[in-house]
Design a protein around this motif. Structure first.
Motif, mmCIF file in Angstrom:
data_model
loop_
_atom_site.group_PDB
_atom_site.id
_atom_site.type_symbol
_atom_site.label_atom_id
_atom_site.label_comp_id
_atom_site.label_asym_id
_atom_site.label_seq_id
_atom_site.Cartn_x
_atom_site.Cartn_y
_atom_site.Cartn_z
ATOM 1 N N ALA A 13 49.178 49.430 43.591
ATOM 2 C CA ALA A 13 47.956 48.621 43.670
ATOM 3 C C ALA A 13 46.866 49.204 42.759
ATOM 4 O O ALA A 13 46.165 48.466 42.050
ATOM 5 N N ALA A 63 47.615 48.498 39.167
ATOM 6 C CA ALA A 63 47.377 47.077 38.884
ATOM 7 C C ALA A 63 45.875 46.819 38.715
ATOM 8 O O ALA A 63 45.452 46.104 37.798
ATOM 9 N N ARG A 99 44.549 45.392 35.231
ATOM 10 C CA ARG A 99 43.942 44.055 35.239
ATOM 11 C C ARG A 99 42.409 44.180 35.144
ATOM 12 O O ARG A 99 41.734 43.306 34.624
ATOM 13 N N VAL A 122 42.405 40.830 48.651
ATOM 14 C CA VAL A 122 43.637 41.257 47.971
ATOM 15 C C VAL A 122 44.624 40.096 47.962
ATOM 16 O O VAL A 122 45.218 39.768 46.930
ATOM 17 N N LEU A 123 44.747 39.448 49.113
ATOM 18 C CA LEU A 123 45.677 38.321 49.224
ATOM 19 C C LEU A 123 45.285 37.210 48.254
ATOM 20 O O LEU A 123 46.127 36.625 47.570
ATOM 21 N N MET A 177 46.388 38.120 44.850
ATOM 22 C CA MET A 177 47.848 38.044 44.707
ATOM 23 C C MET A 177 48.322 36.594 44.620
ATOM 24 O O MET A 177 49.361 36.311 44.016
ATOM 25 N N LYS A 178 47.560 35.683 45.247
ATOM 26 C CA LYS A 178 47.998 34.282 45.306
ATOM 27 C C LYS A 178 47.374 33.394 44.222
ATOM 28 O O LYS A 178 47.453 32.172 44.308
ATOM 29 N N ARG A 179 46.749 34.025 43.237
ATOM 30 C CA ARG A 179 46.177 33.214 42.154
ATOM 31 C C ARG A 179 47.296 32.451 41.435
ATOM 32 O O ARG A 179 48.465 32.814 41.549
ATOM 33 N N LYS A 216 50.056 31.139 38.929
ATOM 34 C CA LYS A 216 51.003 31.890 38.106
ATOM 35 C C LYS A 216 50.497 31.877 36.654
ATOM 36 O O LYS A 216 50.001 30.855 36.180
#
Ligand SMILES: NC(=O)c1ccc[n+]([C@@H]2O[C@H](COP(=O)([O-])OP(=O)(O)OC[C@H]3O[C@@H](n4cnc5c(N)ncnc54)[C@H](O)[C@@H]3O)[C@@H](O)[C@H]2O)c1
Length: 336
Positions: free
Chosen positions: A208, A211, A215, A318-319, A322-324, A326
């Motif tokens: 994490a 990342a 990013r 965080v979720l 992660m769910k942005r 693709k």
């Protein structure tokens, strides 16, 4: 030997004053508080900021603005970013044809100006302004641990002059004309460091953190390049270099505040506990505004803002990262 003033007797101002003194210069350390100046003069220590460090005998201490401003070859602004404009305005009557370097990191909330821009705004033609930035914790610099930084200014002569004054065997200085890139990297890394601390506080691991760093520098670079900075600067000491140190280091107050928030504290509680100015909190707001101004997506910085100012739950943030949607990692992928 140059005659130099360092404004701000915090960790960084004191460490740089020690460094410049050891380089053989006549150095005056200015504090806005008389009591702090008297204590420094009496004890030759700045125990609350740099515990156990004995300050050089030759270091001069003052709280007089006139004394700190008059006859100096270089003035180093090392007050916290929130105090830069006020300090500059107080010094303005004594500043004429002056070389100045700021070492503070942060964006002014209401004007969205960077530190160098604030000084240029206040001093106009009376000062030539540069910045010093990079991965450089005061605690390590005073111990003469190898440190490498960059000095940036539109004025090459100032860069070369300051490089000569600061550089020694344990403190290496590069120079660059990209003052804007240097300052954006230095300011926004504090926001990403808050996020990195939150990840630690939530109990996440190295994946994490790595990342967030990679990013994070992508976000910072996208914004900085839109603002006219060079991508090389963001891949350099004041960009990825400073981001790595701030996200990883136990010395980083922004990361520490992030850890506390990740563990469940609210922003103000975390700032009180860290008991130092957490500049990332202010830069977060300004960074979001800059993203909107330049039309750049800043997903991590957005989430940090939601956590700090809208009470969002760090785990939910965080979720949502992660769910942005693709995406491709490369902005213009060419599959051939
Ligand atoms: N500490 C580091 O290792 C380090 C390294 C690189 C850059 N910086 C940057 O340098 C700047 C200063 O950081 P620091 O770590 O020395 O901070 P600090 O919290 O240790 O100390 C700040 C000092 O500034 C002075 N100050 C506080 N409020 C003031 C005001 N309103 N007017 C004038 N002076 C005031 C006080 O003397 C205080 O001791 C920050 O922008 C920081 O991001 C720090």
């Amino acid at each position: 030997m140059a005659n130099i003033s360092v404004l701000g007797a915090g960790s960084w101002g004191t460490a740089l004053a020690v460094l410049l003194c050891k380089n053989g210069h006549k150095v005056t350390l200015w504090s806005y508080r008389n009591d702090q100046t008297e204590e420094l003069r009496r004890t030759h220590k700045n125990e609350s900021k740099l515990p156990g460090v004995l300050l050089p005998e030759k270091l001069i201490y003052t709280s007089s603005i006139e004394e700190a401003a008059t006859g100096k070859d270089l003035i180093v602004f090392a007050v916290p970013s929130k105090a830069t404009r006020k300090t500059a305005l107080n010094f303005k009557p004594f500043i004429h044809n002056q070389k100045i370097i700021t070492v503070a990191k942060g964006i002014e909330e209401d004007t969205l100006m960077l530190q160098g821009e604030i000084l240029e705004d206040v001093f106009k033609d009376e000062a030539t302004v540069g910045v010093l930035s990079g991965p450089s914790h005061a605690e390590e610099v005073v111990l003469l641990q190898p440190t490498v930084v960059v000095i940036g200014s539109k004025d090459r002569n100032l860069c070369v002059f300051a490089q000569e004054l600061f550089m020694n065997d344990s403190f290496r200085v590069y120079i660059s004309p990209d003052i804007r890139g240097i300052e954006i990297g230095g300011s926004l890394k504090n926001v990403i460091a808050l996020a990195a601390g939150m990840a630690d506080g939530l109990g996440f691991g190295d994946n994490a953190k790595a990342a967030l760093i990679t990013r994070g520098i992508k976000e910072i670079s996208n914004l900085a390049i839109a603002m006219g900075a060079s991508s090389e600067t963001l891949a350099g000491l004041s960009g990825i270099g400073d981001l790595i140190v701030t996200c990883e280091s136990r010395h980083s107050r922004n990361r520490r505040a992030g850890v506390l928030i990740g563990q469940g504290m609210k922003m103000q509680e975390a700032m009180d506990k860290v008991a130092m100015i957490v500049e990332g909190v202010y830069s977060a707001k300004a960074a979001k505004a800059l993203g909107e101004k330049y039309g750049i997506e800043l997903p991590i910085i957005e989430e940090v803002n939601r956590i700090l100012f809208c009470d969002a739950d760090p785990r939910e943030s965080v979720l949502s990262l992660m769910k942005r949607d693709k995406k491709s990692e490369i902005s213009a992928p060419d599959w051939d």
